[in-house]
Write a protein that holds these residues in place. Sequence first.
Motif, short mmCIF file in Angstrom:
data_model
loop_
_atom_site.label_atom_id
_atom_site.label_comp_id
_atom_site.label_asym_id
_atom_site.label_seq_id
_atom_site.Cartn_x
_atom_site.Cartn_y
_atom_site.Cartn_z
N SER A 80 3.36 -2.30 -13.60
CA SER A 80 3.67 -2.69 -12.22
C SER A 80 2.53 -3.55 -11.65
CB SER A 80 3.94 -1.48 -11.33
OG SER A 80 2.81 -0.65 -11.28
N THR A 81 1.29 -3.26 -12.06
CA THR A 81 0.17 -4.09 -11.61
C THR A 81 0.27 -5.49 -12.21
OG1 THR A 81 -1.20 -2.10 -11.59
CG2 THR A 81 -2.36 -4.18 -11.36
N LEU A 82 0.67 -5.52 -13.48
CA LEU A 82 0.82 -6.82 -14.16
C LEU A 82 1.91 -7.66 -13.48
CD1 LEU A 82 -0.24 -8.49 -16.51
CD2 LEU A 82 1.35 -7.31 -18.02
N PRO A 122 -6.40 -4.90 -23.29
CA PRO A 122 -5.96 -5.38 -21.99
C PRO A 122 -5.52 -6.84 -22.06
CG PRO A 122 -8.12 -4.32 -21.83
CD PRO A 122 -7.81 -4.47 -23.27
N ILE A 123 -4.58 -7.17 -21.19
CA ILE A 123 -3.97 -8.50 -21.20
C ILE A 123 -4.84 -9.50 -20.43
CG2 ILE A 123 -1.97 -9.83 -20.37
CD1 ILE A 123 -1.06 -8.01 -22.53
N TYR A 130 1.59 -13.18 -8.18
CA TYR A 130 0.53 -13.93 -7.52
C TYR A 130 0.26 -15.24 -8.24
CZ TYR A 130 -3.53 -14.39 -4.54
OH TYR A 130 -4.41 -14.84 -3.60
N ARG A 131 0.51 -15.23 -9.57
CA ARG A 131 0.30 -16.46 -10.37
C ARG A 131 1.58 -17.30 -10.50
NH1 ARG A 131 -4.54 -16.71 -13.82
NH2 ARG A 131 -6.02 -15.39 -12.73
N GLU A 171 2.78 -7.47 -10.35
CA GLU A 171 2.23 -7.91 -9.06
C GLU A 171 1.30 -9.11 -9.25
OE1 GLU A 171 0.10 -5.55 -5.45
OE2 GLU A 171 1.03 -4.33 -7.00
N TRP A 172 0.48 -9.03 -10.30
CA TRP A 172 -0.49 -10.08 -10.59
C TRP A 172 0.22 -11.37 -11.02
CZ3 TRP A 172 -5.06 -9.45 -14.63
CH2 TRP A 172 -6.07 -10.37 -14.31
N PHE A 191 0.28 0.29 -15.31
CA PHE A 191 -0.18 -0.92 -16.00
C PHE A 191 0.81 -2.05 -15.77
CE2 PHE A 191 0.25 -3.62 -19.77
CZ PHE A 191 -1.03 -4.12 -19.90
#
Lengths: 127, 226
Positions: free
Chosen positions: A17-19, A105-106, A25-26, A21-22, A15
């Motif tokens: 590590s994906t956040l 979820p965020i 991107y932002r 990465e996202w 959860f």
Amino acid sequence: MNGLRALLVDDEEEFVSTLVEWLDYRGVTAGYAIDGEKALEMLQKASYDVVVVDLKLPGMSGVELVHIVRKAYPKLPIIMITGRGSGRDQEYEKPEGVYDFLPKPIDISELVTKMKEAIEANEHRQP
Amino acid sequence: MNTGNRNSDSRDRLLYACLAFSGQITASVTHELNNVLGTIDQVAGLLEDLAATPASEVTVAVERLSTLTDRLNRQTERGVTLTKRLNTFAHMGDHITVECNLNDLLENIAGLTQRIANMQRVELKTTLPNHDITVRTNPLFLSHLLFLCTKKALSLADRDVVLEIRLSQCDEEAEVTIEAPCHETAADRVQEDDFELLRSRLPVVITEQLSDEGIRIGVKLSTGGR
């Protein structure tokens, strides 16, 4: 407020590590720790503009971590996240110094906005 | 208080204890399911952002997409396993007494308790025999009793250790042993009322040993020659 650096603390590694990465991107540079002890180590090694802490952490709880961070880094803004049913967790009062609670979820846009707001609010509080 | 009132009070307490147990399990599993859905949501969101970016601005490596889809697959699998476990648990109250496969029951309750253990930085390990052991019992009461025994061991266990739940059979007796290294000698923090209430409703023999090596709780049940 470009080049925002955030530390995310959550024991759900996929959860968080994906956040990270996202967020990257932002335009937010983020690091993550999966427990309170590792988060404190990371805070000693690098500087961050904001910390995002999950309420439920293994070992040291999110609330305990917030208390330690508040003492050691009083100027660092903190946001809490919770996987419980209610975003504004009713069982826990918002610890002093926590800018806001966000539910999982965020919503990434909301998270980035809250991070910026928390930093701004903290800057205005400085003498 | 007369016998009728005492029985009714005991029934009420048992009912409340079982409801509280179901609540604890459901809260823990739904919290974990929320994390599963949260991760899937993050991956979907990131993929959406990547897809919306003009090809001239970003090149998405195949390896990156593959990592993200692997993550989706793992989380979906985890969600399916959790849902199956919770569904099995929800059906435990369907019948008061049934022929119960202890291997399955133990595996399920350990799976449902894993997150509670993880929060205390303890890993649960289940060791089962290579043959099925069955007993005639109330599966909900037995699950609750084993959950309380596990929580009792967890409350005393050191951090970063393995708590082993082992099932074995000797003649006509099945035994579940719950063991973990610990150095704490303080009184346990499990609700003793619930523990005694369940113990009185099930034909089990419970032993507890607290030594320098750790905590060991044994629960013996008759298999009735099965």
